[in-house]
Every structure is written in C-alpha cells, then in structure tokens.
Design an enzyme around this catalytic site. Structure first.
Site, PDB file in Angstrom:
ATOM      1  N   LYS A 190       0.847  -1.198   0.000  1.00 52.44           N
ATOM      2  CA  LYS A 190       0.000   0.000   0.000  1.00 52.44           C
ATOM      3  C   LYS A 190       0.883   1.247   0.000  1.00 52.44           C
ATOM      4  O   LYS A 190       2.008   1.212   0.482  1.00 52.44           O
ATOM      5  CB  LYS A 190      -0.859   0.026   1.273  1.00 52.44           C
ATOM      6  CG  LYS A 190      -2.022  -0.954   1.298  1.00 52.44           C
ATOM      7  CD  LYS A 190      -2.811  -0.806   2.598  1.00 52.44           C
ATOM      8  CE  LYS A 190      -3.951  -1.804   2.675  1.00 52.44           C
ATOM      9  NZ  LYS A 190      -4.993  -1.602   1.666  1.00 52.44           N
ATOM     10  N   ARG A 243     -10.218 -11.569   1.985  1.00 52.86           N
ATOM     11  CA  ARG A 243     -11.084 -12.615   1.430  1.00 52.86           C
ATOM     12  C   ARG A 243     -10.410 -13.988   1.475  1.00 52.86           C
ATOM     13  O   ARG A 243     -11.093 -14.996   1.559  1.00 52.86           O
ATOM     14  CB  ARG A 243     -11.521 -12.216   0.003  1.00 52.86           C
ATOM     15  CG  ARG A 243     -10.394 -12.101  -0.987  1.00 52.86           C
ATOM     16  CD  ARG A 243     -10.789 -11.287  -2.227  1.00 52.86           C
ATOM     17  NE  ARG A 243     -10.834  -9.834  -1.945  1.00 52.86           N
ATOM     18  CZ  ARG A 243     -11.210  -8.921  -2.822  1.00 52.86           C
ATOM     19  NH1 ARG A 243     -11.608  -9.265  -4.039  1.00 52.86           N
ATOM     20  NH2 ARG A 243     -11.212  -7.634  -2.496  1.00 52.86           N
TER      21      ARG A 243
HETATM   22  N1  BES Z   1      -8.130  -3.759   4.478  1.00 56.45           N
HETATM   23  C1  BES Z   1      -8.318  -3.340   3.143  1.00 56.45           C
HETATM   24  C2  BES Z   1      -9.629  -2.595   2.926  1.00 56.45           C
HETATM   25  C3  BES Z   1      -9.779  -1.274   3.627  1.00 56.45           C
HETATM   26  C4  BES Z   1      -9.512  -0.096   2.964  1.00 56.45           C
HETATM   27  C5  BES Z   1     -10.225  -1.201   4.922  1.00 56.45           C
HETATM   28  C6  BES Z   1      -9.662   1.120   3.590  1.00 56.45           C
HETATM   29  C7  BES Z   1     -10.379  -0.001   5.558  1.00 56.45           C
HETATM   30  C8  BES Z   1     -10.097   1.173   4.891  1.00 56.45           C
HETATM   31  C9  BES Z   1      -8.311  -4.553   2.217  1.00 56.45           C
HETATM   32  O1  BES Z   1      -7.513  -5.603   2.607  1.00 56.45           O
HETATM   33  C10 BES Z   1      -7.777  -4.086   0.902  1.00 56.45           C
HETATM   34  O2  BES Z   1      -6.660  -3.701   0.853  1.00 56.45           O
HETATM   35  N2  BES Z   1      -8.625  -4.134  -0.127  1.00 56.45           N
HETATM   36  C11 BES Z   1      -8.225  -3.719  -1.436  1.00 56.45           C
HETATM   37  C12 BES Z   1      -8.716  -4.750  -2.418  1.00 56.45           C
HETATM   38  C13 BES Z   1      -8.167  -4.566  -3.792  1.00 56.45           C
HETATM   39  C14 BES Z   1      -6.690  -4.846  -3.811  1.00 56.45           C
HETATM   40  C15 BES Z   1      -8.899  -5.504  -4.718  1.00 56.45           C
HETATM   41  C16 BES Z   1      -8.845  -2.360  -1.712  1.00 56.45           C
HETATM   42  O3  BES Z   1      -9.998  -2.136  -1.265  1.00 56.45           O
HETATM   43  O4  BES Z   1      -8.196  -1.532  -2.284  1.00 56.45           O
HETATM   44 MN    MN Z   2      -5.516  -5.412   1.940  1.00 57.91          MN
END
Ligand code: BES
Ligand code: MN
Ligand code: ZN
Length: 487
Positions: free
Chosen positions: A263, A337
């Site tokens: 990230k 997931r």
């Molecule tokens: N934990 C994150 C989702 C999240 C984002 C929670 C902001 C709280 C605040 C999750 O694991 C994630 O990173 N999801 C990605 C999925 C994508 C890579 C398909 C996302 O939402 O960007």
């Molecule tokens: Mn994630």
C-alpha cells in the site's frame, strides 16, 4: 484495558439536586409544566431553568438534545444539563438523551435525575458516548466520573440495565481492540486475550499454524506467511441453547501493509484497524456471555498479519483453500477474502451452522459506495438480510443492502486457477462478496458485512467519539435477541 465506572442506581430524591458537586441532568419538554426534578433545580437557581426552557435556543432543540448551565447559582454542581424530552419518549429519543449526557461527561460524577423515565437505553447510550482511548498515553486523562442514576425504583432499574451494561462493555472492548496499535495487539496477544475470556463461560479453542496446516487452511496461512507473528484461528463458543449454532466470522488482519502489493505510505497507519471484524466478533461474544444469552453462537476469528518479506506470498501465486478450490493471488492486498474463505469453510464443516455471518474491513470500494455512515450488507437470504436491517435500525447503526449476482461473479474467474482474488475496479465491494460466496454452501443462510467505512471514523459518529466505533456489536446482539434466542 479501559472500561467505565459501574453506574450507580439511587432512589429518586430532590435534595441531592442541590448538594451534588459534579454534573446534574434534568429533563423536560418545552411546553409541559416542569417535572419535579427540573422544578427543584429551577427553584434553587431562582428561575434559571424556566428561563432556559422558554428561550429560543431551547425551542430549537430536538428531543434528546439539551443545553448546559455552568456553575449554576444556588447549586453545588459544576454544571446543570437540561435535556428536552417528551413525557413519553421513544427509544431513539432516550438514546439521543443518553448520547447528549455522555458527550458532556467530565471526570466529575453525573447525577441523572431520571425519576420515572425508563433507564436502559439512556444509560447504555451515555456509556457508549463517554469513551476515550488512553492506553497509549504516558499521561492519561482522568477517567470519566460515574453516572449516578436517580430513578423511582432503583433496584428494578438496576436489573433492567444489566443487558445494557454488558452491551456497553462489549462495545468498549471492541473499540479498545480496534484502537490498539499493531505492535501491541499482535496475533499472539489477541489470542491470549481471547483465551482469558474462558472465565466468562465461553469455550475457547485456538488453532496454531501446525493445526491450521493440518486442517488445510492454506489460503489463510498464505496471507500470514510473510509475518513474524504466527497466524491463528480463535474460536469462541457460547452455548446458551441447544440446536445448530449461529456462526459469526471475523477478519482479523492485525496490520495490512498490502504485502508485496504494498500500500502507499500515506494513511497506511490506519490499517491497524484491519482486525475490526474480529474485534466486533469478540465484543459480541463477550456481550452474549455476560448477559448469559439463551442462544447458541460460535465466533471464529482468523488472526494474521499481512507483511512484505522474503517469505511473503507473491502476486501470481496459486493457493489451495481448505474447500479445495484454487485461488490465483492477483493482488496480495486483497488478503481479507483469503482469510475469510478458509474460516467460512472451517465454520461450516465443523459447526453445521443454521446461519453464518461474516464481518470484515474488506474493501475500500465499500467506502466509495456508502461512505462512513452505513455498512454494506450482502446476503444470499432475503429474510436474514431484512431481519438484520431491522435490528441495525433499532439500535441506530447504519446498514444498507448491496446486490450479488452472476454477472459480478464472472469478474473473478481465473485463466489458470479456479478463481482469482480480485475482480478489477468496477463493483469492488461486490466482487469481494462474490468471492466469499464461493465458500458458502448454497443452502446455508449467509450474510457478509463490509465494515471498512464504519469501523473507524475521522469525526464523531452517532454513538462514539472519533476513532473506533464498535459498529455492529449492538446490531448483531439485537439480531440475536430477535431471531436466535429461545424462550
Ligand atoms: N483492508 C483493506 C480494505 C480497507 C480499505 C479497509 C480502507 C479499511 C479502509 C483490504 O484488505 C484491501 O486492501 N482491499 C483492497 C482490495 C483490492 C486490492 C482488490 C482495496 O480495497 O483496495
Ligand atoms: Mn488489503
Ligand atoms: Zn485488509
């Protein structure tokens, strides 16, 4: 761990209104004659209460809102809070009143002159709003003073509030867990804390990495394989009734760096809340145990940390889930997931639940869709979804039903494996839910709650100061009361 001073229930009397040295709260509506507590405060302050109630400002207040007179002459109190409330208030109005009281709370004790008003909703809301996370401060602020509730039948009121106190303590626990930094709350310290909950009468089982390997939870293990903290599956069983249990599954990613699909730095510190689903599950299980709910509920939380490392999984890896389906890991940041897929399957194989509910801070896409006011509700069962929306509404927690469908499911088909773990940008929250649905038996009622937008808020929310909200503990508890408790 922070919790609150236990509220005290006192028989209603007028003299403490003059002598109480902390805060005093009285109630009345704009156009009724002053009730006896407000009347006594009015007499002591030589008419200040009546003048305040007659003011334009008071006239503009909604039921449950109030105004504050500081250092009222004629009283020992530091403040007198006058709350507008109809004589026969609705539950939501009582909740609002409690929130106003909790928001104004200080380190002094608050004397709440309830008289004949019903206590439970108001007291619960006051306790929920009066929360502060001080665990990481070297000079913590003093805790809030106790709530002293003066009420007509003090013993009956105290009994009527036992459930409310258990719920409030559970929400505080969930918030403490979500607010805790990832170097403090690790998979191991979280599991140890869960193990201690056996003292409440919960049956606790913790599976470590060899046990998870043995049971085949390879997708969950793949997420944690780059972390120095060992992955765990913690199971909390409250067997307050016979019959098939309700299973509640929580995503417990202690910290989500994204893994090799790292990230961006800005805001990454927020990912300490990525165990929000697990925290709600654990808070809920504590509430059920503390109020000795007549329901059979099993909570399962997958505890992992998503780190980049030489041992971490890579984009392009294919992992085999416990179910046996293979998953192409397109993006290691879509890790929640992978964890849930295995824990959902494990829960169904081992507990044959009558229904299964998962909670997860799963996607940024749900924040784009619904913002921070409502969680996303996905379900293969219209009745379960409707029951949950009703329960959430009754406790004032926002929730909104989202669609599922075959067209979305196609987005996660993979060229080389059975499925891939991302479906591209369009409908990102829905394709994540579709992924989970592939790990749910078609005849098992299932609901997925995407709480990424509601678990942690940057401004004060309805029930909570900014920070972890504890969203979902109350709604799920209310769902269990309405649909899963016997007798
Ligand atoms: N934990 C994150 C989702 C999240 C984002 C929670 C902001 C709280 C605040 C999750 O694991 C994630 O990173 N999801 C990605 C999925 C994508 C890579 C398909 C996302 O939402 O960007
Ligand atoms: Mn994630
Ligand atoms: Zn995550």
């Amino acid at each position: 761990m922070s919790s609150f001073a236990t509220p005290e229930f006192l028989p209603f009397a007028l003299d403490p209104i003059a002598s109480h040295t902390g805060r005093v709260v009285v109630f009345n509506d704009a156009d009724t004659p002053l009730p006896r507590a407000a009347k006594r405060a009015d007499k002591l302050t030589r008419g200040a209460v009546a003048r305040a109630v007659a003011s334009a400002a008071f006239g503009k207040l909604k039921p449950g809102q109030g105004l504050v007179l500081n250092w009222p002459a004629g009283m020992q109190a530091e403040a007198l809070q006058i709350i507008r409330l109809p004589r026969k208030p609705q539950p939501a109005e009582l909740r609002k009143a409690g929130l106003s009281i909790g928001k104004a709370a200080t380190e002094s004790a608050t004397l709440i002159c309830l008289d004949a008003l019903p206590p439970a909703q108001l007291v619960q809301a006051a306790l929920l709003r009066a929360y502060q996370y001080q665990a990481q401060k070297s000079q913590p602020k003093p805790p809030f003073g106790a709530f002293q509730i003066m009420v007509k039948e003090a013993d009956a009121a105290s009994d009527a509030c036992t459930g409310a106190l258990a719920r409030a303590r559970a929400v505080h626990l969930t918030r403490d867990l979500v607010n805790a930094p990832a170097n403090v709350l690790t998979t191991e310290s979280f599991a140890a804390q869960i193990r201690d909950m056996a003292a409440l009468g919960l049956e606790i089982t913790i599976l470590d990495e060899p046990a998870l390997e043995q049971a085949g939870l390879r997708a969950l293990l793949a997420v944690g394989q780059g972390s120095a903290s060992p992955s765990k599956l913690a199971i909390l069983h409250w067997k307050g009734a016979e019959g098939a249990p309700l299973a509640v599954v929580g995503k417990g990613v202690m910290f989500d760096t994204g893994g090799i699909s790292l990230k961006p730095a800005a805001g990454m510190e927020e990912m300490t809340m990525d165990m929000g689903g697990a925290a709600v599950t654990v808070g809920l299980m504590q509430a059920l145990a503390e109020r000795r709910a007549r329901a059979n509920v099993v909570g399962l939380v997958g505890l992992v940390e998503n780190m980049p490392d030489g041992t971490a999984q890579r984009p392009g890896d294919v992992v085999r889930s416990m179910k046996g389906d293979t998953i192409e890991v397109i993006n290691t940041d879509a890790e929640g997931r992978l964890v849930l897929a295995d824990v959902l399957w494990y829960a169904q194989q081992n507990f044959k639940p009558r229904a299964i509910i998962d909670l997860a801070t799963l996607t940024g896409a749900i924040i784009i869709a619904l913002g921070h006011d409502k969680a996303g509700v996905f379900s293969n069962d219209d009745a379960l979804a409707a029951q949950f929306l009703r329960a959430a509404e009754s406790v004032g927690e926002g929730a909104w039903r989202m669609p599922l469908g075959a067209a979305y499911d196609k987005q996660i088909d993979s060229r080389i494996a059975d499925m891939k773990n991302t479906g591209g940008r369009p409908a990102g929250a829905i394709t994540a839910a579709q992924f989970l649905q592939r790990f749910v038996e078609p005849d098992t009622p299932w609901m997925h709650l995407d709480i990424a937008g509601v678990a942690l808020t940057k401004s004060d929310s309805a029930h909570a100061p900014k920070g972890a909200s504890g969203w979902g503990v109350l709604a799920l508890d209310a769902l269990i009361v309405a649909e899963f408790e016997s007798g």
